[in-house]
Scaffold this motif. Sequence first.
Motif, mmCIF file in Angstrom:
data_model
loop_
_atom_site.group_PDB
_atom_site.id
_atom_site.type_symbol
_atom_site.label_atom_id
_atom_site.label_comp_id
_atom_site.label_asym_id
_atom_site.label_seq_id
_atom_site.Cartn_x
_atom_site.Cartn_y
_atom_site.Cartn_z
ATOM 1 N N GLY A 56 4.492 0.891 -0.231
ATOM 2 C CA GLY A 56 4.739 1.108 -1.642
ATOM 3 C C GLY A 56 4.993 2.572 -1.946
ATOM 4 N N GLU A 57 5.191 2.847 -3.221
ATOM 5 C CA GLU A 57 5.436 4.208 -3.683
ATOM 6 C C GLU A 57 4.720 4.370 -5.014
ATOM 7 O OE1 GLU A 57 9.434 6.400 -3.154
ATOM 8 O OE2 GLU A 57 9.432 5.783 -5.262
ATOM 9 N N GLU A 58 3.963 5.440 -5.163
ATOM 10 C CA GLU A 58 3.177 5.657 -6.370
ATOM 11 C C GLU A 58 3.721 6.856 -7.135
ATOM 12 O OE1 GLU A 58 1.604 5.073 -9.177
ATOM 13 O OE2 GLU A 58 0.264 3.858 -7.905
ATOM 14 N N ASP A 59 4.395 6.593 -8.259
ATOM 15 C CA ASP A 59 5.016 7.684 -9.008
ATOM 16 C C ASP A 59 4.320 7.970 -10.336
ATOM 17 O OD1 ASP A 59 5.719 5.438 -10.428
ATOM 18 O OD2 ASP A 59 7.893 5.760 -10.300
ATOM 19 N N ARG A 60 3.155 7.379 -10.554
ATOM 20 C CA ARG A 60 2.420 7.637 -11.796
ATOM 21 C C ARG A 60 1.515 8.851 -11.623
ATOM 22 N NH1 ARG A 60 -0.036 1.725 -12.350
ATOM 23 N NH2 ARG A 60 -0.162 2.124 -10.094
ATOM 24 N N VAL A 98 4.057 6.756 7.140
ATOM 25 C CA VAL A 98 4.391 5.729 8.139
ATOM 26 C C VAL A 98 4.367 6.325 9.544
ATOM 27 C CG1 VAL A 98 6.166 4.130 8.944
ATOM 28 C CG2 VAL A 98 5.720 4.353 6.495
ATOM 29 N N ASP A 99 4.874 7.550 9.700
ATOM 30 C CA ASP A 99 4.847 8.203 11.009
ATOM 31 C C ASP A 99 3.415 8.348 11.513
ATOM 32 O OD1 ASP A 99 7.570 8.446 11.261
ATOM 33 O OD2 ASP A 99 7.655 10.539 10.605
ATOM 34 N N VAL A 100 2.513 8.788 10.644
ATOM 35 C CA VAL A 100 1.112 8.959 11.030
ATOM 36 C C VAL A 100 0.490 7.621 11.413
ATOM 37 C CG1 VAL A 100 -1.187 9.541 10.170
ATOM 38 C CG2 VAL A 100 0.730 11.082 9.733
ATOM 39 N N ALA A 101 0.706 6.603 10.577
ATOM 40 C CA ALA A 101 0.122 5.292 10.861
ATOM 41 C C ALA A 101 0.610 4.750 12.201
ATOM 42 C CB ALA A 101 0.458 4.317 9.739
ATOM 43 N N ARG A 102 1.896 4.839 12.443
ATOM 44 C CA ARG A 102 2.439 4.312 13.695
ATOM 45 C C ARG A 102 1.898 5.080 14.902
ATOM 46 N NH1 ARG A 102 6.120 0.466 13.674
ATOM 47 N NH2 ARG A 102 7.493 0.012 11.893
ATOM 48 N N ALA A 103 1.797 6.385 14.784
ATOM 49 C CA ALA A 103 1.263 7.169 15.902
ATOM 50 C C ALA A 103 -0.207 6.831 16.156
ATOM 51 C CB ALA A 103 1.428 8.660 15.620
ATOM 52 N N VAL A 149 0.851 -1.192 0.000
ATOM 53 C CA VAL A 149 0.000 0.000 0.000
ATOM 54 C C VAL A 149 0.884 1.237 0.000
ATOM 55 C CG1 VAL A 149 -1.864 1.254 1.155
ATOM 56 C CG2 VAL A 149 -1.757 -1.244 1.333
ATOM 57 N N ALA A 150 0.659 2.107 -0.972
ATOM 58 C CA ALA A 150 1.391 3.377 -1.027
ATOM 59 C C ALA A 150 0.591 4.462 -0.321
ATOM 60 C CB ALA A 150 1.629 3.781 -2.482
ATOM 61 N N VAL A 151 1.294 5.352 0.370
ATOM 62 C CA VAL A 151 0.650 6.507 0.997
ATOM 63 C C VAL A 151 1.075 7.794 0.293
ATOM 64 C CG1 VAL A 151 0.140 5.589 3.282
ATOM 65 C CG2 VAL A 151 2.444 6.388 2.781
ATOM 66 N N THR A 152 1.505 7.659 -0.960
ATOM 67 C CA THR A 152 1.873 8.838 -1.739
ATOM 68 C C THR A 152 0.668 9.749 -1.909
ATOM 69 O OG1 THR A 152 3.413 7.414 -2.958
ATOM 70 C CG2 THR A 152 2.973 9.607 -3.875
ATOM 71 N N TYR A 153 -0.501 9.147 -2.156
ATOM 72 C CA TYR A 153 -1.725 9.927 -2.317
ATOM 73 C C TYR A 153 -2.839 9.470 -1.383
ATOM 74 C CZ TYR A 153 0.690 11.429 -6.529
ATOM 75 O OH TYR A 153 1.622 11.943 -7.386
ATOM 76 N N ALA A 154 -2.853 8.204 -0.999
ATOM 77 C CA ALA A 154 -3.879 7.710 -0.089
ATOM 78 C C ALA A 154 -3.754 8.396 1.267
ATOM 79 C CB ALA A 154 -3.750 6.198 0.072
ATOM 80 N N GLU A 155 -4.890 8.608 1.931
ATOM 81 C CA GLU A 155 -4.896 9.258 3.238
ATOM 82 C C GLU A 155 -4.303 8.325 4.289
ATOM 83 O OE1 GLU A 155 -5.646 12.229 3.998
ATOM 84 O OE2 GLU A 155 -6.601 12.947 2.157
ATOM 85 N N PRO A 156 -3.222 8.711 4.961
ATOM 86 C CA PRO A 156 -2.616 7.832 5.972
ATOM 87 C C PRO A 156 -3.579 7.458 7.092
ATOM 88 C CG PRO A 156 -1.117 9.608 5.395
ATOM 89 C CD PRO A 156 -2.437 9.933 4.749
ATOM 90 N N PHE A 157 -4.508 8.352 7.428
ATOM 91 C CA PHE A 157 -5.473 8.031 8.484
ATOM 92 C C PHE A 157 -6.290 6.811 8.088
ATOM 93 C CE2 PHE A 157 -9.403 8.227 10.839
ATOM 94 C CZ PHE A 157 -9.027 8.671 12.093
ATOM 95 N N HIS A 158 -6.755 6.785 6.839
ATOM 96 C CA HIS A 158 -7.573 5.659 6.390
ATOM 97 C C HIS A 158 -6.730 4.399 6.216
ATOM 98 C CE1 HIS A 158 -10.830 8.394 6.081
ATOM 99 N NE2 HIS A 158 -10.360 9.040 5.026
ATOM 100 N N VAL A 159 -5.518 4.551 5.694
ATOM 101 C CA VAL A 159 -4.635 3.392 5.537
ATOM 102 C C VAL A 159 -4.343 2.761 6.891
ATOM 103 C CG1 VAL A 159 -2.316 2.651 4.863
ATOM 104 C CG2 VAL A 159 -3.611 4.196 3.371
ATOM 105 N N SER A 160 -4.031 3.586 7.876
ATOM 106 C CA SER A 160 -3.720 3.048 9.202
ATOM 107 C C SER A 160 -4.928 2.330 9.804
ATOM 108 C CB SER A 160 -3.253 4.163 10.143
ATOM 109 O OG SER A 160 -4.316 5.029 10.476
ATOM 110 N N SER A 161 -6.128 2.870 9.579
ATOM 111 C CA SER A 161 -7.345 2.237 10.097
ATOM 112 C C SER A 161 -7.591 0.898 9.412
ATOM 113 C CB SER A 161 -8.554 3.153 9.875
ATOM 114 O OG SER A 161 -8.399 4.376 10.564
ATOM 115 N N GLN A 162 -7.381 0.858 8.095
ATOM 116 C CA GLN A 162 -7.563 -0.397 7.360
ATOM 117 C C GLN A 162 -6.580 -1.462 7.824
ATOM 118 O OE1 GLN A 162 -7.116 1.289 3.362
ATOM 119 N NE2 GLN A 162 -9.197 0.660 2.915
ATOM 120 N N LEU A 163 -5.332 -1.078 8.015
ATOM 121 C CA LEU A 163 -4.314 -2.051 8.418
ATOM 122 C C LEU A 163 -4.530 -2.520 9.855
ATOM 123 C CD1 LEU A 163 -1.261 -0.332 6.725
ATOM 124 C CD2 LEU A 163 -2.223 -2.556 6.097
#
Length: 332
Positions: free
Chosen positions: A100-104, A130-135, A70-84
């Motif tokens: 991941g990393e999203e460069d497109r 990653v900092d946001v998710a861990r916190a 999962v890339a957090v380049t554009y996805a909201e870290p708050f939602h990613v952290s909740s999903q994980l």
Amino acid sequence: MSASALRLAVEIDGSLDPQDIARAAVSAENAGFTLLTLDDSTLVPGRIGGVERAAFVAASTTTIGVAPVVAVTYAEPFHVSSQLASLDHVSLGRAGWVVGEEDRPQAARVWGRPVVEGAVGLARESADGVDVARALWDSWEDDAVIRSVATSRYLDRDRLHYIDFTGDTYAVKGPAIVPRPPQGQVVVLGDPRRVPADRLDVALIDGPDVASVRERAAGTGTPLVFAELEVALDTGESTGADRAADRPDRGRLRHTGSASGLVRLLADLRGAVDGVRLHPLSADDDLLVLSRLVLPDLFTTRTATRPLPAATLRTNLGLPRPTNRYATSGTS
């Protein structure tokens, strides 16, 4: 780096049909893999996300760890952290996250965000995410949930915390909407060239040969180091070399050939790395050979180790359960 037994992970194409993914996951679990990672694209209209597919896999398995890319380049870290965090609850502590990393540029349009340009910008988004998710995973202490019907108290608000994160491009206050994951922190894996090593539990490193992998592994500084290894094995119908003829060169260690040759290569890697993430050319063909001819030999010689049933992914990787950064008492 000690010469302890290797942990084995395997990558599966997350764009496969969900039933095919589930069958591959069950095969990988039965073979003795510690971790299954799922790669997928965020740009296919109508497709469910990688975390949702990982949850489907978790429901089909009982022992193997499950880590979506999962890339957090554009996805909201708050939602990613909740999903994980939810994935860790659903899997009873078997969740991981490959950052991941999203460069497109088209991904920015999908998410409705400005394009993140350059290696520095991409690395910033990954590190902040990653900092946001861990916190957020720590924003609920372990005993924040009370569930006292007699007193009508279900949460101890004093054990929920605002994370008050402010980065260059966004701010997050928190707390999370999901209780702390069973593992305390979901296991975070990633390339230390793209995600700072101090944010990772497992560094995923590549290199064209064993010597370069050894060199990179020695200076990584993460708790664990896994080598990336592409695999195309000989089958009854064709050789690994023929099957991988059109495979692009990603700068990773690669084995094309016999099962016995792969066993020798993995034995050479033991002591240089803590584990290996295998990238089979075909989930069907290569997983079958790995299950029948490779992993049994590795377990017999104790080159690799099987995961323990009913254990968390952290336990099977030898990683401790982290203390909650906000805890004021007890052992969160």
